[in-house]
Scaffold this active site. Structure first.
Site, PDB file in Angstrom:
ATOM      1  N   SER A  13       0.844  -1.147   0.023  1.00 39.63           N
ATOM      2  CA  SER A  13       0.074  -0.019  -0.119  1.00 39.63           C
ATOM      3  C   SER A  13       0.938   1.150   0.065  1.00 39.63           C
ATOM      4  O   SER A  13       1.930   1.222   0.605  1.00 39.63           O
ATOM      5  CB  SER A  13      -0.887  -0.020   1.376  1.00 39.63           C
ATOM      6  OG  SER A  13      -1.523   1.184   1.338  1.00 39.63           O
ATOM      7  N   SER A  15      -0.344   4.020   1.156  1.00 38.02           N
ATOM      8  CA  SER A  15      -0.701   5.125   2.197  1.00 38.02           C
ATOM      9  C   SER A  15       0.207   5.523   3.318  1.00 38.02           C
ATOM     10  O   SER A  15       0.126   6.751   3.759  1.00 38.02           O
ATOM     11  CB  SER A  15      -2.073   4.614   2.759  1.00 38.02           C
ATOM     12  OG  SER A  15      -3.034   4.237   1.711  1.00 38.02           O
ATOM     13  N   LYS A  64     -15.018  -1.733   4.088  1.00 39.37           N
ATOM     14  CA  LYS A  64     -15.619  -0.442   3.962  1.00 39.37           C
ATOM     15  C   LYS A  64     -17.137  -0.574   4.356  1.00 39.37           C
ATOM     16  O   LYS A  64     -17.863   0.810   4.801  1.00 39.37           O
ATOM     17  CB  LYS A  64     -15.602   0.322   2.515  1.00 39.37           C
ATOM     18  CG  LYS A  64     -14.130   0.638   2.231  1.00 39.37           C
ATOM     19  CD  LYS A  64     -14.316   1.362   0.940  1.00 39.37           C
ATOM     20  CE  LYS A  64     -12.806   1.858   0.411  1.00 39.37           C
ATOM     21  NZ  LYS A  64     -12.560   2.637  -0.674  1.00 39.37           N
ATOM     22  N   ASN A  85     -14.593   5.234   4.531  1.00 44.30           N
ATOM     23  CA  ASN A  85     -13.026   4.992   4.127  1.00 44.30           C
ATOM     24  C   ASN A  85     -12.202   5.470   5.427  1.00 44.30           C
ATOM     25  O   ASN A  85     -10.955   5.465   5.216  1.00 44.30           O
ATOM     26  CB  ASN A  85     -12.639   5.425   2.882  1.00 44.30           C
ATOM     27  CG  ASN A  85     -12.474   6.864   2.776  1.00 44.30           C
ATOM     28  OD1 ASN A  85     -12.883   7.493   3.407  1.00 44.30           O
ATOM     29  ND2 ASN A  85     -11.744   7.152   1.790  1.00 44.30           N
ATOM     30  N   GLY A 129     -18.977   0.238  -5.430  1.00 43.76           N
ATOM     31  CA  GLY A 129     -18.707   1.294  -4.456  1.00 43.76           C
ATOM     32  C   GLY A 129     -17.989   2.488  -4.892  1.00 43.76           C
ATOM     33  O   GLY A 129     -18.331   3.595  -4.493  1.00 43.76           O
ATOM     34  N   ARG A 151     -22.103  -3.172 -16.907  1.00 41.71           N
ATOM     35  CA  ARG A 151     -22.156  -4.380 -17.487  1.00 41.71           C
ATOM     36  C   ARG A 151     -23.527  -5.240 -17.018  1.00 41.71           C
ATOM     37  O   ARG A 151     -24.384  -5.422 -17.880  1.00 41.71           O
ATOM     38  CB  ARG A 151     -20.965  -5.366 -17.018  1.00 41.71           C
ATOM     39  CG  ARG A 151     -21.267  -6.704 -17.546  1.00 41.71           C
ATOM     40  CD  ARG A 151     -19.780  -7.486 -17.129  1.00 41.71           C
ATOM     41  NE  ARG A 151     -19.706  -7.442 -15.711  1.00 41.71           N
ATOM     42  CZ  ARG A 151     -18.812  -8.044 -14.920  1.00 41.71           C
ATOM     43  NH1 ARG A 151     -17.787  -8.957 -15.627  1.00 41.71           N
ATOM     44  NH2 ARG A 151     -18.625  -8.060 -13.577  1.00 41.71           N
ATOM     45  N   GLY A 241      -5.602   8.115 -12.882  1.00 38.28           N
ATOM     46  CA  GLY A 241      -6.381   7.823 -11.558  1.00 38.28           C
ATOM     47  C   GLY A 241      -5.733   7.729 -10.328  1.00 38.28           C
ATOM     48  O   GLY A 241      -6.142   7.922  -9.292  1.00 38.28           O
TER      49      GLY A 241
HETATM   50  P1  ATR Z   1     -15.665  -1.151  -6.341  1.00 41.03           P
HETATM   51  O1  ATR Z   1     -15.940  -0.999  -4.959  1.00 41.03           O
HETATM   52  O2  ATR Z   1     -14.356  -0.939  -6.579  1.00 41.03           O
HETATM   53  O3  ATR Z   1     -16.446  -0.354  -7.084  1.00 41.03           O
HETATM   54  P2  ATR Z   1     -17.289  -3.387  -6.957  1.00 41.03           P
HETATM   55  O4  ATR Z   1     -18.382  -2.801  -6.100  1.00 41.03           O
HETATM   56  O5  ATR Z   1     -17.308  -4.815  -6.718  1.00 41.03           O
HETATM   57  O6  ATR Z   1     -15.931  -2.760  -6.559  1.00 41.03           O
HETATM   58  O7  ATR Z   1     -17.828  -2.859  -8.338  1.00 41.03           O
HETATM   59  C1  ATR Z   1     -16.988  -3.266  -9.487  1.00 41.03           C
HETATM   60  C2  ATR Z   1     -17.553  -2.613 -10.626  1.00 41.03           C
HETATM   61  O8  ATR Z   1     -16.742  -3.047 -11.692  1.00 41.03           O
HETATM   62  C3  ATR Z   1     -18.853  -3.018 -11.036  1.00 41.03           C
HETATM   63  O9  ATR Z   1     -19.548  -1.861 -11.870  1.00 41.03           O
HETATM   64  C4  ATR Z   1     -18.503  -4.212 -11.870  1.00 41.03           C
HETATM   65  O10 ATR Z   1     -19.653  -4.603 -13.011  1.00 41.03           O
HETATM   66  P3  ATR Z   1     -20.920  -5.330 -12.284  1.00 41.03           P
HETATM   67  O11 ATR Z   1     -21.805  -4.648 -11.609  1.00 41.03           O
HETATM   68  O12 ATR Z   1     -21.385  -5.765 -13.857  1.00 41.03           O
HETATM   69  O13 ATR Z   1     -20.127  -6.632 -11.916  1.00 41.03           O
HETATM   70  C5  ATR Z   1     -17.515  -3.708 -12.836  1.00 41.03           C
HETATM   71  N1  ATR Z   1     -16.674  -4.799 -13.441  1.00 41.03           N
HETATM   72  C6  ATR Z   1     -15.773  -5.374 -12.732  1.00 41.03           C
HETATM   73  N2  ATR Z   1     -15.234  -6.395 -13.736  1.00 41.03           N
HETATM   74  C7  ATR Z   1     -15.735  -6.245 -14.901  1.00 41.03           C
HETATM   75  C8  ATR Z   1     -15.707  -6.495 -16.047  1.00 41.03           C
HETATM   76  N3  ATR Z   1     -14.759  -7.725 -16.524  1.00 41.03           N
HETATM   77  N4  ATR Z   1     -16.154  -6.178 -17.169  1.00 41.03           N
HETATM   78  C9  ATR Z   1     -17.133  -5.151 -17.049  1.00 41.03           C
HETATM   79  N5  ATR Z   1     -17.581  -4.586 -15.590  1.00 41.03           N
HETATM   80  C10 ATR Z   1     -16.656  -5.106 -14.791  1.00 41.03           C
END
Ligand code: ATR
Length: 275
Positions: A13, A15, A64, A85, A129, A151, A241
């Site tokens: 990390s 941080s 979280k 967080n 999240g 997705r 990012g």
């Molecule tokens: P975080 O807290 O980092 O946002 P999360 O709550 O698990 O993590 O959300 C991950 C996001 O990335 C979601 O929008 C997820 O899409 P789904 O809701 O369809 O799962 C998206 N995501 C992760 N892997 C993906 C992939 N291979 N293709 C498209 N979207 C993806």
């Protein structure tokens, strides 16, 4: 002052390094350490932390949401996002905050001060999240419209319904958003797509990108994701990012100490370390 980051796994990390820079800048007598907590030891470790007289901590994956059960109160943003967080511990009372969305916004504004105005049409990719944090932060900003695509479209729908906002916020399928891409001025990837260096997958096809559009990715490992590379090759303006993390840290540090950190002297070395 004793500060921590809790999560699992924590791996390498940034941080502790970031907060050490902040501590040095303000010449504080403070420490910031990693505390990896295995899921089956979460409750007992948190109970021990409550006894230990800690001053504050950051929370990362996968805690979280779980940490909320152990807090005495939460600020409005953390409540609405449903994730914390940053925890401030004062006189035995634990208060939860979420600085992720504000950290993202600060980074965006530093690089693109004119990105958000009453004509900005925003497309958010993802409904997890990270997306929730950013969308909630954007609600306090000027924009013409905000569209969420994901997705799993139903998750985007749920996110938008939970906003209870009377502003123009809609959901589009990934295919629709790709088709309408020319109509967006700011496109933000909040998904984890791009983190796997072996994968060629993009969160969204950018073929129809409006050349002047700003394309932002919250993935910062690798720093220049395939999504950003593709956006730049079409003429998009790209926003990396990694500064979301240091801005989020700055806001957490401010909650714990009341000190406002100047990131300017820290950013060059930070960026070098991220690369
Ligand atoms: P975080 O807290 O980092 O946002 P999360 O709550 O698990 O993590 O959300 C991950 C996001 O990335 C979601 O929008 C997820 O899409 P789904 O809701 O369809 O799962 C998206 N995501 C992760 N892997 C993906 C992939 N291979 N293709 C498209 N979207 C993806």
């Amino acid at each position: 002052m004793r500060l921590l980051l809790i999560g699992y796994p924590l791996g390498h990390s940034m941080s502790p390094w970031i907060h050490q820079q902040f501590i040095s800048q303000h010449q504080l007598n403070a420490s910031y350490h990693l505390k990896e907590i295995k899921p089956d030891q979460f409750a007992q470790t948190i109970a021990a932390l409550k006894q230990s007289g800690i001053d504050g901590f950051n929370v990362t994956i996968p805690y979280k949401e779980k940490i909320i059960d152990y807090l005495d109160d939460m600020d409005e943003t953390a409540k609405r996002i449903g994730a914390v967080n940053t925890v401030v511990c004062k006189d035995g009372k634990w208060s939860g905050y979420n600085t992720d969305g504000a950290g993202y916004l600060a980074s965006l504004k530093q690089h693109f001060p004119d990105a958000l105005h009453s004509d900005t049409r925003i497309l958010i990719i993802g409904a997890g999240g990270a997306s929730r944090g950013i969308v909630f932060a954007l609600l306090n900003e000027p924009f013409q419209s905000l569209t969420v695509t994901n997705r799993t479209e139903a998750r985007a729908q749920t996110l938008v319904e939970q906003l209870e906002s009377d502003r123009l916020i809609t959901v589009q399928s990934i295919t629709e958003a790709e088709h309408n891409l020319k109509k967006f001025d700011l496109i933000i990837n909040t998904t984890s797509v791009g983190m796997d260096p072996q994968s060629d997958e993009l969160p969204l096809d950018l073929a129809q990108l409006q050349p002047q559009a700003i394309v932002s990715d919250i993935v910062y490992k690798p720093l220049k994701t395939k999504f950003l590379t593709e956006a730049e090759s079409i003429g998009g303006q790209i926003h990396y990012g990694h500064e979301m993390l240091i801005n989020q840290a700055k806001l957490s540090f401010q909650l714990w100490t009341g000190k406002i950190t100047d990131l300017t002297p820290i950013l060059p070395e930070y960026t070098k370390k991220i690369k």
